[in-house]
Write a protein that holds these residues in place. Structure first.
Motif, PDB file in Angstrom:
ATOM      1  N   TRP A   1     -17.929 -17.298   3.680  1.00  0.00           N
ATOM      2  CA  TRP A   1     -17.806 -15.974   3.087  1.00  0.00           C
ATOM      3  C   TRP A   1     -19.053 -15.196   3.458  1.00  0.00           C
ATOM      4  O   TRP A   1     -20.090 -15.799   3.725  1.00  0.00           O
ATOM      5  N   GLY A   2     -18.984 -13.888   3.469  1.00  0.00           N
ATOM      6  CA  GLY A   2     -20.207 -13.122   3.651  1.00  0.00           C
ATOM      7  C   GLY A   2     -19.996 -11.748   4.243  1.00  0.00           C
ATOM      8  O   GLY A   2     -18.864 -11.303   4.469  1.00  0.00           O
ATOM      9  N   GLU A   3     -21.117 -11.114   4.480  1.00  0.00           N
ATOM     10  CA  GLU A   3     -21.128  -9.734   4.947  1.00  0.00           C
ATOM     11  C   GLU A   3     -20.453  -9.605   6.306  1.00  0.00           C
ATOM     12  O   GLU A   3     -20.788 -10.327   7.252  1.00  0.00           O
ATOM     13  N   LYS A   4     -19.511  -8.687   6.384  1.00  0.00           N
ATOM     14  CA  LYS A   4     -18.755  -8.484   7.621  1.00  0.00           C
ATOM     15  C   LYS A   4     -19.693  -8.108   8.774  1.00  0.00           C
ATOM     16  O   LYS A   4     -20.635  -7.342   8.589  1.00  0.00           O
ATOM     17  N   GLY A   5     -19.418  -8.695   9.931  1.00  0.00           N
ATOM     18  CA  GLY A   5     -20.204  -8.337  11.107  1.00  0.00           C
ATOM     19  C   GLY A   5     -21.390  -9.253  11.351  1.00  0.00           C
ATOM     20  O   GLY A   5     -22.142  -9.051  12.306  1.00  0.00           O
ATOM     21  N   TYR A   6     -21.581 -10.243  10.498  1.00  0.00           N
ATOM     22  CA  TYR A   6     -22.719 -11.152  10.656  1.00  0.00           C
ATOM     23  C   TYR A   6     -22.264 -12.612  10.631  1.00  0.00           C
ATOM     24  O   TYR A   6     -21.299 -12.957   9.946  1.00  0.00           O
ATOM     25  N   THR A   7     -22.970 -13.447  11.372  1.00  0.00           N
ATOM     26  CA  THR A   7     -22.666 -14.880  11.391  1.00  0.00           C
ATOM     27  C   THR A   7     -23.295 -15.548  10.171  1.00  0.00           C
ATOM     28  O   THR A   7     -24.134 -14.944   9.488  1.00  0.00           O
ATOM     29  N   THR A   8     -22.917 -16.781   9.926  1.00  0.00           N
ATOM     30  CA  THR A   8     -23.488 -17.510   8.782  1.00  0.00           C
ATOM     31  C   THR A   8     -25.005 -17.634   8.923  1.00  0.00           C
ATOM     32  O   THR A   8     -25.742 -17.458   7.945  1.00  0.00           O
ATOM     33  N   ILE A   9     -25.465 -17.912  10.119  1.00  0.00           N
ATOM     34  CA  ILE A   9     -26.916 -18.015  10.356  1.00  0.00           C
ATOM     35  C   ILE A   9     -27.604 -16.708   9.977  1.00  0.00           C
ATOM     36  O   ILE A   9     -28.659 -16.700   9.335  1.00  0.00           O
ATOM     37  N   GLU A  10     -26.976 -15.588  10.363  1.00  0.00           N
ATOM     38  CA  GLU A  10     -27.567 -14.276  10.053  1.00  0.00           C
ATOM     39  C   GLU A  10     -27.475 -13.964   8.558  1.00  0.00           C
ATOM     40  O   GLU A  10     -28.391 -13.372   7.977  1.00  0.00           O
ATOM     41  N   ARG A  11     -26.347 -14.355   7.946  1.00  0.00           N
ATOM     42  CA  ARG A  11     -26.151 -14.047   6.526  1.00  0.00           C
ATOM     43  C   ARG A  11     -27.218 -14.687   5.651  1.00  0.00           C
ATOM     44  O   ARG A  11     -27.597 -14.127   4.628  1.00  0.00           O
ATOM     45  N   THR A  12     -27.701 -15.876   6.023  1.00  0.00           N
ATOM     46  CA  THR A  12     -28.753 -16.500   5.206  1.00  0.00           C
ATOM     47  C   THR A  12     -30.152 -16.228   5.765  1.00  0.00           C
ATOM     48  O   THR A  12     -31.133 -16.361   5.047  1.00  0.00           O
ATOM     49  N   GLY A  13     -30.226 -15.861   7.047  1.00  0.00           N
ATOM     50  CA  GLY A  13     -31.540 -15.733   7.672  1.00  0.00           C
ATOM     51  C   GLY A  13     -32.124 -14.336   7.657  1.00  0.00           C
ATOM     52  O   GLY A  13     -33.300 -14.147   7.342  1.00  0.00           O
ATOM     53  N   ILE A  14     -31.291 -13.346   7.992  1.00  0.00           N
ATOM     54  CA  ILE A  14     -31.855 -12.004   8.182  1.00  0.00           C
ATOM     55  C   ILE A  14     -31.177 -10.936   7.335  1.00  0.00           C
ATOM     56  O   ILE A  14     -31.482  -9.751   7.456  1.00  0.00           O
ATOM     57  N   ARG A  15     -30.215 -11.341   6.503  1.00  0.00           N
ATOM     58  CA  ARG A  15     -29.532 -10.373   5.646  1.00  0.00           C
ATOM     59  C   ARG A  15     -29.764 -10.719   4.175  1.00  0.00           C
ATOM     60  O   ARG A  15     -29.848 -11.888   3.811  1.00  0.00           O
ATOM     61  N   PRO A  16     -29.849  -9.698   3.319  1.00  0.00           N
ATOM     62  CA  PRO A  16     -30.039  -9.968   1.894  1.00  0.00           C
ATOM     63  C   PRO A  16     -28.736 -10.449   1.243  1.00  0.00           C
ATOM     64  O   PRO A  16     -27.665 -10.341   1.840  1.00  0.00           O
ATOM     65  N   ALA A  17     -28.846 -10.958   0.033  1.00  0.00           N
ATOM     66  CA  ALA A  17     -27.668 -11.443  -0.693  1.00  0.00           C
ATOM     67  C   ALA A  17     -27.841 -11.184  -2.179  1.00  0.00           C
ATOM     68  O   ALA A  17     -28.966 -11.070  -2.676  1.00  0.00           O
ATOM     69  N   LEU A  18     -26.708 -11.072  -2.879  1.00  0.00           N
ATOM     70  CA  LEU A  18     -26.720 -10.907  -4.337  1.00  0.00           C
ATOM     71  C   LEU A  18     -25.765 -11.932  -4.929  1.00  0.00           C
ATOM     72  O   LEU A  18     -24.609 -12.000  -4.524  1.00  0.00           O
ATOM     73  N   ASP A  19     -26.265 -12.753  -5.837  1.00  0.00           N
ATOM     74  CA  ASP A  19     -25.426 -13.781  -6.442  1.00  0.00           C
ATOM     75  C   ASP A  19     -25.652 -13.914  -7.932  1.00  0.00           C
ATOM     76  O   ASP A  19     -26.783 -13.878  -8.400  1.00  0.00           O
ATOM     77  N   CYS A  20     -24.542 -14.107  -8.631  1.00  0.00           N
ATOM     78  CA  CYS A  20     -24.613 -14.434 -10.049  1.00  0.00           C
ATOM     79  C   CYS A  20     -24.932 -15.923 -10.155  1.00  0.00           C
ATOM     80  O   CYS A  20     -24.246 -16.750  -9.576  1.00  0.00           O
TER      81      CYS A  20
END
Ligand code: BES
Ligand code: MN
Ligand code: MN
Length: 459
Positions: free
Chosen positions: A287-306
């Motif tokens: 799961w994650g932000e459209k347009g980014y790979t899993t590596i990018e989603r955890t490495g260079i993109r921010p995240a918001l989680d409950c």
């Protein structure tokens, strides 16, 4: 170096036994119930440093849990490495999901660790990794092969925000003076694919409280006519991602550093097996932000989680109640150049603005930390790379880690010193989860690689 490596080989069983002793101490920093155990663990780390040959060993009191310091100055004209680690651990719950008790270390083989892994809270994060530095230091001391000056600062509050470490660093500039900070508290890609984390995400952490009616209500008498704070909170949280899984807080991405295509291509060259990832986690899809790979989603993109959500009746059977309050804990992982305080402020403003009139909301900020990127062209990075090449037989791949070690940004700010994150764990070692473990292979690989780091760095 051969002498140090021989010493390590001759003392393997004792090195394991000593780590087990440390793992038996439930040094849970977040829970005041464990305060004495945390102190006991600090004393034990200090004793190990002393026995290994460190001078000026001190268990430094703080307003929270103690910081263990020790050093060995061989020659002031040689470089000084400051080793940072933490002896505190995350709470072990839910206890019923552990196959063996969290503070009774047990060795079991797994698919990923055919030589056996040590199952215990803190085995990987960070006692096992931190202790490899103590044992590597011992090996260098006992064989007369320490090629530089070394300082240890092992803290007991990393897992609950390091709130007393900042003031300690500020008050001890001279004592902590060094040329580089070396930390083993991150992961490699796999045991046959060494890597070095060159970035950590920052953190904004908040707790929210949503209040509806002034008391719990009969859900038949009032249901359908009054805001239910749990329903509202769930909707508010859900609304914070749009259909592209983009975070909807206005201004949230404004400061985010955008990598160019070449940088992204480079980052994505790191081996990543999405099928193995899904299998390890037991999930049908990522799961994650459209347009980014899993590596990018955890490495260079921010995240918001409950991280947690509660309210209403959760006891046995049913109680037909429309609760007065609902709560949640929310973490936001940040990337350069987002600022923790600014993001917390944006969150608060947004959260208050989307609350319907039928409820009131309160946002309480917790600890935070700034994101960092560490250099890949420094003498220290090259020394770590060469050391891993020597012991793994492969040059490590630079990666970006998704977790946070807030003190790294502070070291840079306060001491003007950069960090090398030479970690030896695996993301699949269940850090912060039930059944955390650390490969015996990883433990000894760490102990062997560390002397080479000091050797190459001092050349
Ligand atoms: N060792 C972790 C951070 C980590 C793990 C970084 C794996 C990269 C890869 C550290 O102990 C940790 O859990 N940090 C907390 C920080 C928080 C409590 C302020 C985190 O990331 O949640
Ligand atoms: Mn850690
Ligand atoms: Mn941790």
């Amino acid at each position: 170096m051969e002498k140090a490596i021989q010493y390590i080989n001759d003392n393997k069983q004792r090195f394991l036994d000593e780590l087990f002793e440390l793992l038996r101490i439930p040094s849970v920093s977040a829970d005041a119930k464990f305060k004495d155990e945390v102190a006991k663990c600090a004393d034990s780390v200090a004793e190990h440093l002393r026995k290994a040959g460190a001078d000026n060993v001190e268990v430094c009191k703080t307003n929270g849990h103690p910081i263990v310091y020790g050093d060995k100055i061989t020659d002031p004209s040689k470089p000084t490495v400051l080793v940072y680690g933490h002896y505190d651990v995350q709470p072990a719950d839910p206890l019923e999901l552990w196959h063996t008790p969290p503070f009774e270390p047990t060795v079991r083989k797994t698919e990923i660790h055919p030589d056996g892994a040590i199952f215990a809270r803190g085995s990987c994060d960070d006692k096992g990794q931190m202790f490899s530095h103590v044992k590597a230091f011992e090996a260098m001391m006992k064989t007369g092969t320490l090629p530089c000056n070394i300082k240890f600062m092992i803290e007991g509050e990393e897992e609950c925000g390091s709130s007393n470490l900042g003031p300690f660093v500020k008050a001890n500039h001279d004592r902590l003076k060094c040329d580089v900070i070396l930390i083993s508290d991150t992961s490699i890609i796999a045991n046959d694919i060494p890597s070095i984390d060159c970035g950590l995400r920052g953190l904004s952490y908040v707790e929210v409280e949503v209040t509806g009616p002034n008391r719990d209500l009969h859900s038949g008498v009032y249901g359908g006519a009054v805001c239910n704070p749990i329903n509202i909170l769930a909707k508010m949280i859900a609304s914070m991602h749009d259909e592209n899984n983009h975070i909807t807080i206005p201004g949230f991405y404004d400061a985010v550093q955008v990598l160019n295509e070449a940088e992204r291509t480079e980052l994505n060259k790191a081996p990543f097996d999405v099928e193995a990832y899904k299998k390890d986690l037991g999930i049908g899809d990522v799961w994650g932000e459209k347009g980014y790979t899993t590596i990018e989603r955890t490495g260079i993109r921010p995240a918001l989680d409950c991280n947690g959500i509660w309210g209403g009746y959760i006891g046995e059977g049913s109680k037909t109640v429309l609760p007065s309050k609902a709560f949640a804990k929310i973490s936001m992982r940040l990337v350069p150049n987002q600022s923790s305080d600014q993001i917390t402020e944006l969150f608060k403003k947004h959260f208050e603005s989307i609350a319907p009139k039928g409820v009131t909301v309160e946002v309480r900020p917790h600890h935070g930390g700034e994101p960092v990127v560490t250099p890949t062209d420094s003498k220290a990075y090259l020394a770590a790379s060469e050391a891993m090449l020597k012991t793994y037989g492969k040059k490590p791949i630079p990666t970006r880690g998704g977790g946070s070690i807030p003190i790294v940004a502070l070291f840079e700010k306060e001491l003007g010193v950069k960090t090398v994150l030479m970690g030896f764990g695996l993301d699949s070692d269940a850090l912060h989860s039930p059944n955390e473990h650390y490969g015996i292979f990883n433990y000894f690989k760490g102990i062997e690689t560390i002397p080479y780091f000091h050797h190459y760095y001092s050349k």
